[in-house]
Scaffold this active site. Structure first.
Site, PDB file in Angstrom:
ATOM      1  N   ASP A 142       0.831  -1.200   0.000  1.00  0.00           N
ATOM      2  CA  ASP A 142       0.000   0.000   0.000  1.00  0.00           C
ATOM      3  C   ASP A 142       0.869   1.255   0.000  1.00  0.00           C
ATOM      4  O   ASP A 142       0.556   2.239  -0.669  1.00  0.00           O
ATOM      5  CB  ASP A 142      -0.938  -0.020   1.205  1.00  0.00           C
TER       6      ASP A 142
ATOM      7  N   HIS B 257      -5.067  -3.350   6.592  1.00  0.00           N
ATOM      8  CA  HIS B 257      -5.035  -3.500   5.134  1.00  0.00           C
ATOM      9  C   HIS B 257      -6.459  -3.777   4.656  1.00  0.00           C
ATOM     10  O   HIS B 257      -6.890  -4.919   4.528  1.00  0.00           O
ATOM     11  CB  HIS B 257      -4.096  -4.634   4.735  1.00  0.00           C
TER      12      HIS B 257
END
Length: 392
Positions: A199, A227
């Site tokens: 990410d 996440h």
């Protein structure tokens, strides 16, 4: 002496190689009661990859062979683990790895026997997980994966090195890491991480495109949280190197609306966008990010560089203690990481961090309010819907 673990490092012909091996050796041994690797400077580091025949696992194996995990000078004893019934595919992948003639892969084992794969392992990359299918709810997904990571936690506890470093890649990664840690009570909880470096890499790439610069010019853009669709990409501590000097990222971008709408949505939704475009989830980029995470953990981060790591919360920034949550971290010699403390957070950042902390891993979530982990000796707060299947 850590140097003796890998042999007479002083006699190594290349100073750079010598230093790298010394650092790895000290990382593996520092401050632990682990059984140290034995042998000379060519003793391989024992690495296991679960779900080795999957798309991420397949990509990851070749990155490891090329030295992306620990560096090009550190030999590895590479173990590929899959579920029974995957023997033929594993055999083919092992053949390909051997055909790569990777100098650092000193031993290669492809197996469906977990005791063989986890025996004495020093790095465990837990990639294999149950994907979300059809009408499966998130609670269903958590439950299915809890069974998988419960078993893996117990196997790690029984067979792995006492200071094994574990990175969970298989989603839902944060929850899976917590389950594995719960069932490996003899392994330090701080040794169980989940992957959010992907990410961060996505965020940095998007920022580079926005600014028209190489991603390497951007530093300390970080990702907070779980996440999931609640994670928060944060530029407030970041900066970018330009021809006229270093500028704060927010100042350089000069577009708060973009940061708080398009950018936020794009980072959170990148995985779904890739599935829509490719017809499959991220593989090579996830494998690359896993290597980034492990390499920084082992070798340390450059001074004043933050990296996003999902680690057990110590209560910093109001995040409930015990949950596996992405924080800005620094890594130091001895395989030690620290959550960066004292960062200034504006009200907007505090709000988004709280939303992620109170989200999928919290009992306040609508999806999991009816269940919580029962063992408060391991995690001090109820954190996710596991009591129905986390029995001792």
């Amino acid at each position: 002496d850590a140097c003796h673990v890998f042999g007479c490092i002083a006699q190594h012909p290349e100073a750079k190689t010598m230093q790298r091996i010394s650092r790895i050796a000290s990382h593996l041994l520092a401050g632990t009661a682990a059984t140290p690797p034995s042998g000379d400077a060519k003793t391989p580091v024992k690495v296991v990859v679960t779900g080795a025949a999957g798309r991420i696992g397949y990509s990851l194996l070749f990155f490891i062979g090329n030295g992306r995990l620990l560096g090009p000078d550190i030999p590895v004893d590479l173990r590929l683990l899959e579920i029974p019934g995957m023997e033929k595919k594993l055999e083919g992948i092992a053949m390909e790895l051997r055909d790569g003639a990777f100098p650092i892969v000193k031993k290669l084992t492809a197996t469906t026997d977990p005791s063989t794969a986890f025996d004495g392992c020093q790095i465990a990359l837990l990639v294999g997980a149950m994907p979300r299918k059809g009408n499966m709810t998130r609670a269903d997904l958590l439950k299915k994966n809890a069974g998988i990571f419960k078993a893996q936690g117990r196997l790690i506890n029984k067979y792995a090195d006492r200071d094994v470093k574990v990175l969970v890649v298989g989603n839902p990664a944060n929850a899976n890491a917590m389950v594995a840690a719960h069932y490996a009570p003899d392994i330090p909880k701080a040794n169980f991480h989940a992957l959010t470096r992907l990410d961060q890499n996505r965020a940095v790439s998007m920022l580079g495109e926005k600014l028209g610069c190489d991603a390497s010019k951007i530093r300390n853009a970080i990702v907070w949280g779980n996440h999931s669709s609640t994670m928060y990409p944060d530029v407030n501590s970041g900066h970018v190197s330009t021809s006229s000097g270093t500028k704060p990222l927010r100042e350089a971008i000069n577009d708060n609306k973009w940061l708080e709408t398009s950018f936020l949505k794009a980072v959170r939704g990148r995985g779904s966008a890739i599935i829509k475009a490719l017809g499959a989830s991220s593989a090579a980029s996830a494998a690359n990010a896993a290597c980034d995470h492990i390499r920084d953990w082992f070798l340390g981060t450059p001074q004043d560089k933050y990296v996003s790591m999902s680690v057990p919360s110590d209560g910093s920034y109001g995040v409930p203690e015990g949950i596996v949550f992405s924080f800005p971290c620094i890594c130091k010699p001895g395989m030690k990481y620290e959550i960066v403390k004292g960062l200034h957070l504006d009200d907007y950042s505090k709000k988004l961090i709280k939303i992620s902390a109170d989200g999928d891993l919290s009992p306040s979530s609508p999806r999991c309010s009816h269940l919580c982990m029962h063992d408060q000796s391991l995690f001090r707060v109820p954190i996710f819907p596991m009591s129905a299947f986390l029995e001792n």
